[in-house]
Design a protein around this motif. Structure first.
Motif, PDB file in Angstrom:
ATOM      1  N   HIS A  46       0.840  -1.198   0.000  1.00  0.00           N
ATOM      2  CA  HIS A  46       0.000   0.000   0.000  1.00  0.00           C
ATOM      3  C   HIS A  46       0.875   1.249   0.000  1.00  0.00           C
ATOM      4  O   HIS A  46       1.880   1.300   0.724  1.00  0.00           O
ATOM      5  CB  HIS A  46      -0.899  -0.025   1.239  1.00  0.00           C
ATOM      6  CG  HIS A  46      -2.002   0.981   1.177  1.00  0.00           C
ATOM      7  ND1 HIS A  46      -1.801   2.307   1.450  1.00  0.00           N
ATOM      8  CD2 HIS A  46      -3.313   0.850   0.871  1.00  0.00           C
ATOM      9  CE1 HIS A  46      -2.949   2.958   1.314  1.00  0.00           C
ATOM     10  NE2 HIS A  46      -3.883   2.084   0.959  1.00  0.00           N
ATOM     11  N   PRO A  47       0.524   2.250  -0.794  1.00  0.00           N
ATOM     12  CA  PRO A  47       1.365   3.452  -0.845  1.00  0.00           C
ATOM     13  C   PRO A  47       1.606   4.075   0.528  1.00  0.00           C
ATOM     14  O   PRO A  47       2.705   4.576   0.791  1.00  0.00           O
ATOM     15  CB  PRO A  47       0.561   4.401  -1.739  1.00  0.00           C
ATOM     16  CG  PRO A  47      -0.276   3.514  -2.590  1.00  0.00           C
ATOM     17  CD  PRO A  47      -0.578   2.305  -1.767  1.00  0.00           C
TER      18      PRO A  47
ATOM     19  N   CYS B 147     -10.950   6.416  -1.038  1.00  0.00           N
ATOM     20  CA  CYS B 147      -9.756   6.082  -0.277  1.00  0.00           C
ATOM     21  C   CYS B 147      -9.372   7.280   0.591  1.00  0.00           C
ATOM     22  O   CYS B 147      -9.283   8.402   0.113  1.00  0.00           O
ATOM     23  CB  CYS B 147      -8.616   5.742  -1.227  1.00  0.00           C
ATOM     24  SG  CYS B 147      -7.068   5.512  -0.364  1.00  0.00           S
TER      25      CYS B 147
ATOM     26  N   PHE C  74      -6.656   8.075   1.855  1.00  0.00           N
ATOM     27  CA  PHE C  74      -5.281   8.538   1.714  1.00  0.00           C
ATOM     28  C   PHE C  74      -5.124   9.369   0.450  1.00  0.00           C
ATOM     29  O   PHE C  74      -4.059   9.889   0.162  1.00  0.00           O
ATOM     30  CB  PHE C  74      -4.376   7.293   1.666  1.00  0.00           C
ATOM     31  CG  PHE C  74      -2.900   7.584   1.722  1.00  0.00           C
ATOM     32  CD1 PHE C  74      -2.370   8.452   2.667  1.00  0.00           C
ATOM     33  CD2 PHE C  74      -2.032   6.974   0.832  1.00  0.00           C
ATOM     34  CE1 PHE C  74      -1.014   8.707   2.715  1.00  0.00           C
ATOM     35  CE2 PHE C  74      -0.670   7.230   0.872  1.00  0.00           C
ATOM     36  CZ  PHE C  74      -0.160   8.094   1.817  1.00  0.00           C
ATOM     37  N   ARG C  75      -6.196   9.541  -0.296  1.00  0.00           N
ATOM     38  CA  ARG C  75      -6.008  10.083  -1.642  1.00  0.00           C
ATOM     39  C   ARG C  75      -5.480  11.510  -1.666  1.00  0.00           C
ATOM     40  O   ARG C  75      -4.811  11.899  -2.611  1.00  0.00           O
ATOM     41  CB  ARG C  75      -7.302   9.982  -2.442  1.00  0.00           C
ATOM     42  CG  ARG C  75      -8.455  10.811  -1.927  1.00  0.00           C
ATOM     43  CD  ARG C  75      -9.650  10.670  -2.848  1.00  0.00           C
ATOM     44  NE  ARG C  75     -10.725  11.562  -2.457  1.00  0.00           N
ATOM     45  CZ  ARG C  75     -11.710  11.209  -1.644  1.00  0.00           C
ATOM     46  NH1 ARG C  75     -11.778   9.978  -1.170  1.00  0.00           N
ATOM     47  NH2 ARG C  75     -12.640  12.082  -1.302  1.00  0.00           N
TER      48      ARG C  75
ATOM     49  N   CYS D 230      -1.706  10.810  -1.206  1.00  0.00           N
ATOM     50  CA  CYS D 230      -1.115   9.618  -1.807  1.00  0.00           C
ATOM     51  C   CYS D 230      -0.204   9.964  -2.971  1.00  0.00           C
ATOM     52  O   CYS D 230      -0.618  10.609  -3.926  1.00  0.00           O
ATOM     53  CB  CYS D 230      -2.213   8.679  -2.283  1.00  0.00           C
ATOM     54  SG  CYS D 230      -1.551   7.205  -3.064  1.00  0.00           S
TER      55      CYS D 230
ATOM     56  N   ALA E 238       0.768   7.990  -5.084  1.00  0.00           N
ATOM     57  CA  ALA E 238       0.485   7.098  -6.210  1.00  0.00           C
ATOM     58  C   ALA E 238      -0.961   7.177  -6.666  1.00  0.00           C
ATOM     59  O   ALA E 238      -1.470   6.273  -7.320  1.00  0.00           O
ATOM     60  CB  ALA E 238       0.823   5.664  -5.815  1.00  0.00           C
ATOM     61  N   VAL E 239      -1.618   8.271  -6.308  1.00  0.00           N
ATOM     62  CA  VAL E 239      -3.046   8.392  -6.653  1.00  0.00           C
ATOM     63  C   VAL E 239      -3.230   8.188  -8.159  1.00  0.00           C
ATOM     64  O   VAL E 239      -2.394   8.602  -8.963  1.00  0.00           O
ATOM     65  CB  VAL E 239      -3.615   9.735  -6.146  1.00  0.00           C
ATOM     66  CG1 VAL E 239      -2.953  10.902  -6.822  1.00  0.00           C
ATOM     67  CG2 VAL E 239      -5.118   9.792  -6.299  1.00  0.00           C
ATOM     68  N   ILE E 240      -4.314   7.518  -8.506  1.00  0.00           N
ATOM     69  CA  ILE E 240      -4.448   7.038  -9.895  1.00  0.00           C
ATOM     70  C   ILE E 240      -5.214   8.031 -10.766  1.00  0.00           C
ATOM     71  O   ILE E 240      -6.384   8.318 -10.503  1.00  0.00           O
ATOM     72  CB  ILE E 240      -5.173   5.677  -9.904  1.00  0.00           C
ATOM     73  CG1 ILE E 240      -4.412   4.689  -9.001  1.00  0.00           C
ATOM     74  CG2 ILE E 240      -5.301   5.135 -11.326  1.00  0.00           C
ATOM     75  CD1 ILE E 240      -5.175   3.416  -8.714  1.00  0.00           C
TER      76      ILE E 240
ATOM     77  N   CYS F 134      -9.749   6.412  -7.228  1.00  0.00           N
ATOM     78  CA  CYS F 134      -9.465   6.503  -5.794  1.00  0.00           C
ATOM     79  C   CYS F 134     -10.570   7.195  -5.014  1.00  0.00           C
ATOM     80  O   CYS F 134     -10.544   7.227  -3.782  1.00  0.00           O
ATOM     81  CB  CYS F 134      -8.143   7.224  -5.575  1.00  0.00           C
ATOM     82  SG  CYS F 134      -6.767   6.385  -6.356  1.00  0.00           S
TER      83      CYS F 134
ATOM     84  N   PRO G 181     -11.617   1.647  -1.969  1.00  0.00           N
ATOM     85  CA  PRO G 181     -11.007   0.440  -2.535  1.00  0.00           C
ATOM     86  C   PRO G 181     -11.406  -0.787  -1.730  1.00  0.00           C
ATOM     87  O   PRO G 181     -11.483  -0.731  -0.504  1.00  0.00           O
ATOM     88  CB  PRO G 181      -9.505   0.706  -2.416  1.00  0.00           C
ATOM     89  CG  PRO G 181      -9.362   1.744  -1.367  1.00  0.00           C
ATOM     90  CD  PRO G 181     -10.623   2.526  -1.326  1.00  0.00           C
TER      91      PRO G 181
ATOM     92  N   CYS H  16      -6.292  -0.920  -1.797  1.00  0.00           N
ATOM     93  CA  CYS H  16      -5.835   0.160  -2.662  1.00  0.00           C
ATOM     94  C   CYS H  16      -6.178  -0.244  -4.077  1.00  0.00           C
ATOM     95  O   CYS H  16      -6.028  -1.403  -4.458  1.00  0.00           O
ATOM     96  CB  CYS H  16      -4.329   0.360  -2.507  1.00  0.00           C
ATOM     97  SG  CYS H  16      -3.584   1.314  -3.845  1.00  0.00           S
ATOM     98  N   HIS H  17      -6.616   0.714  -4.864  1.00  0.00           N
ATOM     99  CA  HIS H  17      -7.043   0.369  -6.221  1.00  0.00           C
ATOM    100  C   HIS H  17      -5.926  -0.149  -7.103  1.00  0.00           C
ATOM    101  O   HIS H  17      -6.193  -0.748  -8.129  1.00  0.00           O
ATOM    102  CB  HIS H  17      -7.732   1.570  -6.874  1.00  0.00           C
ATOM    103  CG  HIS H  17      -9.071   1.841  -6.293  1.00  0.00           C
ATOM    104  ND1 HIS H  17     -10.106   0.937  -6.368  1.00  0.00           N
ATOM    105  CD2 HIS H  17      -9.555   2.889  -5.587  1.00  0.00           C
ATOM    106  CE1 HIS H  17     -11.173   1.430  -5.757  1.00  0.00           C
ATOM    107  NE2 HIS H  17     -10.858   2.623  -5.269  1.00  0.00           N
ATOM    108  N   HIS H  18      -4.691   0.068  -6.710  1.00  0.00           N
ATOM    109  CA  HIS H  18      -3.609  -0.520  -7.486  1.00  0.00           C
ATOM    110  C   HIS H  18      -3.657  -2.040  -7.432  1.00  0.00           C
ATOM    111  O   HIS H  18      -3.051  -2.719  -8.237  1.00  0.00           O
ATOM    112  CB  HIS H  18      -2.247  -0.065  -6.949  1.00  0.00           C
ATOM    113  CG  HIS H  18      -1.871   1.306  -7.412  1.00  0.00           C
ATOM    114  ND1 HIS H  18      -1.543   1.584  -8.702  1.00  0.00           N
ATOM    115  CD2 HIS H  18      -1.796   2.481  -6.732  1.00  0.00           C
ATOM    116  CE1 HIS H  18      -1.256   2.888  -8.808  1.00  0.00           C
ATOM    117  NE2 HIS H  18      -1.416   3.442  -7.634  1.00  0.00           N
TER     118      HIS H  18
END
Ligand SMILES: Nc1ncnc2c1ncn2[C@@H]1O[C@H](COP(=O)(O)OP(=O)(O)O)[C@@H](O)[C@H]1O
Ligand code: SF4
Ligand code: SF4
Ligand SMILES: [Mg+2]
Lengths: 350, 434, 283
Positions: free
Chosen positions: B254-255, B292, B294-295, B298, B300-302, B396, B400, B413-415
């Motif tokens: 997780h990021p 999420c 953490f967005r 984050c 690594a937000v998508i 995000c 997730p 996490c969506h990743h």
């Protein structure tokens, strides 16, 4: 770059208490160079804060430098008066980041008002210049410049700590003394703050005296480390030398007491007992009651700091048995790792 | 399911607090603010297992613990002890639970009643549960925590003990009823290292030798790694990742975990670690919406699939939009930086853009951002938010799901929506390089 | 048990005052209501101390020493009963409200606020009509009102103590509410309670004298408070200081000793020898 900025020689600091004289720092000598990050480590009460306070003339009223010298850029400052400290050193040359940022900002003034007040007392700069200067420091510590006009309560805890750092920096001192600046913060906030301190060093060639009980922070962020035990400097030298070749029993045991995320299964060292309460005269090694290698000799005189035989000429340790002890420790640890005994060492003490 | 139920099971636990509302809120009959301290947390503690819950301060760790020991009511969800939910507990059940689940708090200085001797403190739990043979048990437990000889401590008051000794007494009190579970809230964070090591060692021994299970709560990953087999990472009231300690330290998924792991200082000067990329602190867990948590921080937000935008530029937009939604954009402060004689919305928009954005946005992206900023300058905040939401919609912004691989590694996490094991986070690795 | 010197000292003073309370009347050289005359047959009005009258005389020619000795008894009783009532009611309400919280707290604190609004003197007069004039009723009236300050402060303290982890641990271990209040809360609010006890003793003594003059109690029992009032009302306060100074001092000493002894005793029971660290000292 390697000009000495601050030199302490045989520094002894004592407090007068109801129970008589208490020695908080005993015969400590060390040098902080220009542009150097210097870490001072040790458990609580060992005299770290006292050392720092004595440098900046901030000892409690019952404390005094009993002997020794402190030189700042070659000039002796141990007998400076309050006025001299204010006029010549504080803020402009030596700045102080206290442990609790929340208590060191005035809640009734904006940060810029506080900066202007400090600046007008200590420099000739105009108000506009001072504000500009503060803005620059804000951007260095990662705060938005426009926020210099905010009140302390408008910042979060970590931001307040950074505002205090900006304030400490803004007259571009050559030495910053930070007493446990991140102890109350979590790792991410701590890392953010050190990121900014790294930048400051890069940009301004500032020196830092970092006081902390967390040696991993020092190993990571400083060039030099000094380890104190109950008023005495146990060992001091470059972080690489002290890490690779620690000689003082307290230093290597202290180092091994830290958990390391890279080796979650490593046995942690336990240092038995407590530091002693120290009276007026300390004619012995203050680690003697906790040291597995102590001999009678250690009770009869205080060990002097002596060079350790390695690449670092500044590396010194204050132990009568500095080489033997480390060897014994190493072999003991090795054998206990191969054997199945659980504790690394056992005390030879009574 | 066959066999024994787990020792303690927490299922979708929620604990919300209502924030005190002021008189205006009351007159307008606004809903009181919800502080979502613990939100949908599930954990399982097996017998003789030690799990950790870690996270930054304010992420809800202590609330979780207080809820577990029954000092807070549960807002929603279940705590199941040996197969029985505590909401179904009768009096004897509670008594049994209180006997078998013990806590050790962070602060050794306030965890012991200053007016009681150590002996009295340790006898209290025994008296409450009507257990005989108290003197012997008190002595035995003091020996277990290595306060030797016990006589030296029995008649002392806490103020005459050092921090480490106090913490050992706290642990002894936790052990004296021979509990199955110990809940420990940062038990060593206020101690000196040498003491810290001793106390950690003791706790580890207890888990191993006495068959105690433990939930260890901390923000300090380095001590966690020493004591727990499994780590649960918590962010703003939710568990975002669960995995065996060694694995999570070596390869966080997780990021947020990645940031947390990479921020731990390493006691080795030759180790070269990159400083964190993250800024700021978690926001207040008040009236959080979907998505999420953490967005806003984050790394690594998508970004959305259908538009062309760099990840960094996208992050800035998301961060700004979050501020806008929370009404935290410093409008007046920015306005003070411009010439106020002509209140021109373009000028204001430009000033805000300069203040909050470092990456260039061109084409449609830039145009939409400008539109939004102009709307904001005209005090049409909701229009601005809506504009940004439409264009820059991230996956995000939906919560997730928690996915689990075959080894029980869980990530939310969506990743990792498809599969935990073989997905890689597309971000410059902040992790270790030796 | 009392090894601490200061504490023993105040304990001795308190014992002395209690002793006066019990044996004072027997030691009094004269009757308290005997008017003394000098050789010329004049009333000895507010005479300064002399051999026959070591503490002088009052404006009615009474012997001050005798009055002080006889007055010790009602004074000690007033302090004891009044102080005890203030302490016990105030602490009980404060601790219960502070610890239990919720509705119980609201009810108890509203009641305390209400008592705050009650004016002492009119209330005393009303109550006395039911209970009848008398020394004891006057003390009860005081006790029934003056606990209010103690209740408020002790509630605040209780709420503070309640936040400490050790209380949470006790709760989590299954200790009942009364058990926590008695074992953990009470000992930890004791310092404040002792303060209120000492203040209560003082207030009770002084206010009881005040009530006496409203006809709520028998004014011919010369408690120390009554003596001061007498001196004041007679207009001889300044010119015959010996009349009021001794009872005044004695009240002050009683209050101070109660407080100091209470605090010292409290400290003493929290004492337990040296710290472990100190035992490892080598220097
Ligand atoms: N004002 C003071 N009066 C008396 N003793 C003091 C005072 N300040 C510190 N000390 C004592 O001096 C020693 C060193 O304290 P300190 O410098 O604060 O250590 P550290 O910063 O390493 O925790 C301790 O024994 C401490 O109790
Ligand atoms: S061997 Fe002696 S001098 Fe060296 S640390 Fe131990 S006690 Fe001190
Ligand atoms: S879901 Fe999105 S915002 Fe949340 S951690 Fe994963 S990438 Fe970051
Ligand atoms: Mg300190």
């Amino acid at each position: 770059m390697t000009e000495p900025l601050l030199e302490a020689e045989d520094l002894t600091v004592q407090y007068e208490t109801d129970g008589g004289m208490v020695t908080a720092v005993s015969d400590a000598s060390f040098v902080i160079n220009e542009g150097e990050f210097f870490g001072l480590a040790g458990e609580s009460g060992c005299g770290k804060s006292t050392t720092a306070k004595s440098i900046i003339g901030g000892l409690d009223p019952n404390g005094q430098i009993s002997s020794g010298t402190i030189r700042y850029r070659g000039k002796e400052i141990q007998d400076y008066t309050e006025k001299q400290f204010n006029e010549e050193l504080r803020w402009k040359e030596i700045a102080w980041i206290p442990q609790s940022a929340m208590n060191s900002l005035d809640p009734l003034q904006t940060v810029s008002e506080q900066a202007v007040e400090i600046g007008t007392v200590h420099t000739e700069m105009s108000e506009t210049e001072l504000r500009e200067q503060l803005k620059e420091m804000f951007s260095i510590v990662g705060l938005q410049e426009s926020r210099i006009n905010d009140y302390p309560h408008q910042f979060s805890g970590g931001m307040q700590q950074r505002a205090v750092i900006a304030l400490a920096l803004f007259l571009e001192p050559s030495l910053i003394i930070a007493d446990e600046p991140t102890t109350a913060l979590d790792v991410i906030m701590q890392d953010q703050i050190f990121k900014h301190l790294d930048e400051i060093k890069e940009k301004l060639n500032t020196s830092l005296l970092l006081i902390t009980h967390d040696i991993s922070v020092i190993f990571e962020s400083c060039e030099t480390v000094a380890i104190m035990h109950a008023s005495q400097l146990a060992e001091y030298g470059s972080v690489d030398a002290v890490y690779a070749n620690p000689r003082h029993p307290y230093a290597f045991m202290f180092k091994e007491a830290f958990p390391d995320v890279r080796e979650p299964d490593r046995d942690l060292e336990v240092i038995e007992g407590y530091p002693p309460q120290l009276g007026d005269e300390i004619g012995f090694c203050s680690f003697v009651d906790r040291c597995p290698w102590a001999t009678e000799e250690c009770r009869e005189a205080a060990p002097e700091l002596e060079p350790v035989d390695d690449d670092d000429p500044r590396h010194v340790a204050g132990c009568f048995r500095k080489d033997e002890a480390y060897e014994m420790y190493q072999s003991n640890r090795l054998s206990s790792q191969s054997g199945d005994s659980t504790t690394a060492i056992t005390s030879e003490d009574d | 399911m066959t066999g024994k139920p787990p020792l303690l099971e927490i299922r979708n636990l929620r604990k919300y607090f209502e924030q005190n509302s002021n008189i205006v809120d009351m007159l307008l009959r606004r809903e009181p603010n919800q502080v979502q301290a613990v939100d949908d947390v599930s954990l399982t503690l097996e017998e003789n297992e030690s799990i950790a819950v870690i996270g930054e301060s304010g992420c809800g760790k202590t609330t979780l613990l207080l809820t577990l020991i029954g000092l807070h009511d549960i807002t929603d969800g279940e705590i199941v002890y040996k197969g029985k939910s505590i909401s179904e507990f009768d009096k004897p059940d509670w008594k049994r639970y209180r006997r078998n689940v013990q806590v050790v708090f962070q602060d050794p200085f306030n965890s012991l009643d200053p007016k009681m001797t150590i002996e009295e403190t340790l006898q209290e739990p025994l008296k409450i549960h009507g257990i005989k043979n108290r003197e012997k048990r008190v002595r035995d437990v003091l020996e277990h925590v290595e306060l030797n000889p016990p006589e030296k401590y029995l008649h002392k008051k806490p103020r005459n003990l050092s921090g480490g000794e106090k913490q050992r007494v706290s642990i002894a009190r936790g052990l004296i009823l021979e509990p199955d579970i110990i809940l420990a809230d940062e038990p060593v964070s206020m101690l000196d290292v040498s003491t810290q090591a001793a106390v950690l060692k003791k706790m580890k021994e207890l888990i191993e030798d006495f068959g105690v299970s433990m939930i260890y709560i901390s923000h300090d990953l380095s001590t966690v790694s020493y004591i727990s087999d499994t780590v649960n990472v918590m962010y703003l009231g939710r568990i975002v990742e669960t995995a065996p300690t060694e694995q999570i330290l070596a390869d966080p998924k997780h990021p947020y975990t990645e940031e947390l792991v990479s921020a731990v200082p390493i006691p080795d000067p030759s180790h070269d670690r990159q400083r964190t990329q993250m800024s700021g602190a978690p926001r207040d867990p008040v009236n959080l919406d979907e998505g999420c948590r953490f967005r806003d921080r984050c790394p690594a937000v998508i970004p959305p699939d259908d538009i062309e935008i760099s990840q960094e530029a996208y992050r800035e937009i998301i961060e700004f939009r979050e501020l806008l939604q929370r009404d935290e954009v410093a409008f007046e402060r920015v306005m003070n930086t411009i010439d106020k004689s002509y209140p021109d919305d373009r000028k204001m928009a430009k000033a805000i853009r300069e203040d909050y954005f470092t990456h260039d946005l061109t084409g449609e992206n830039g145009a939409v951002l400008n539109e939004a900023l102009i709307a904001f300058a005209n005090e049409k905040q909701d229009v601005a938010v809506k504009r940004l939401q439409e264009r820059f919609k991230s996956i995000c912004e939906t919560t997730p799901p928690t996915v689990e691989d075959e080894n029980g590694w869980c990530v939310a996490c969506h990743h990792y929506d498809q599969n935990v094991a073989d997905l890689q986070v597309e971000q410059p690795k902040t992790a270790q390089s030796d | 048990m009392l090894t601490d010197r200061t504490t023993s000292f105040y304990f001795a003073i308190l014992m002395f005052i209690v002793f006066l309370g019990i044996f004072g009347p027997m030691l009094a050289p004269y009757d308290v209501l005997t008017t003394h005359y000098d050789d010329n047959g004049n009333i000895m009005r507010a005479e300064p101390p002399s051999l026959e009258h070591p503490l002088g005389t009052t404006h009615a020619g009474y012997d001050v020493l005798s009055r002080v000795l006889v007055g010790a008894q009602p004074t000690v009783l007033t302090g004891l009963i009044g102080g005890a009532m203030i302490l016990s009611i105030g602490t009980a309400i404060g601790v219960t409200a502070g610890y239990v919280g919720g509705r119980t707290e609201t009810v108890l604190m509203r009641f305390t606020d209400f008592v705050y609004g009650v004016p002492l003197i009119p209330f005393a007069i009303v109550l006395i009509t039911f209970m009848g004039v008398g020394f004891f009723s006057s003390i009860f009236v005081i006790g029934l009102i003056l606990w209010r300050g103690a209740a408020r402060v002790i509630r605040a303290q209780t709420m503070q103590v309640k936040q400490y982890p050790y209380v949470k641990v006790a709760k989590a271990t299954g200790a009942s509410t009364p058990r926590i209040m008695i074992k953990h809360i009470l000992p930890n609010v004791a310092p404040m309670a002792i303060f209120f006890l000492a203040m209560g003793v003082g207030y009770a003594i002084v206010l009881q004298a005040g009530l006496t003059f409203l006809g709520v109690a028998d004014p011919f029992v010369p408690s120390w408070g009554v003596m001061i009032r007498n001196a004041f009302d007679s207009g001889y306060m300044a010119s015959a200081p010996w009349w009021s100074v001794t009872p005044g001092l004695l009240i002050g000493i009683t209050v101070l000793s109660t407080f100091m002894f209470g605090r010292g005793y409290e400290d003493l029971i929290s004492e337990d020898g040296d710290s472990v660290e100190a035992e490892t000292v080598t220097a």
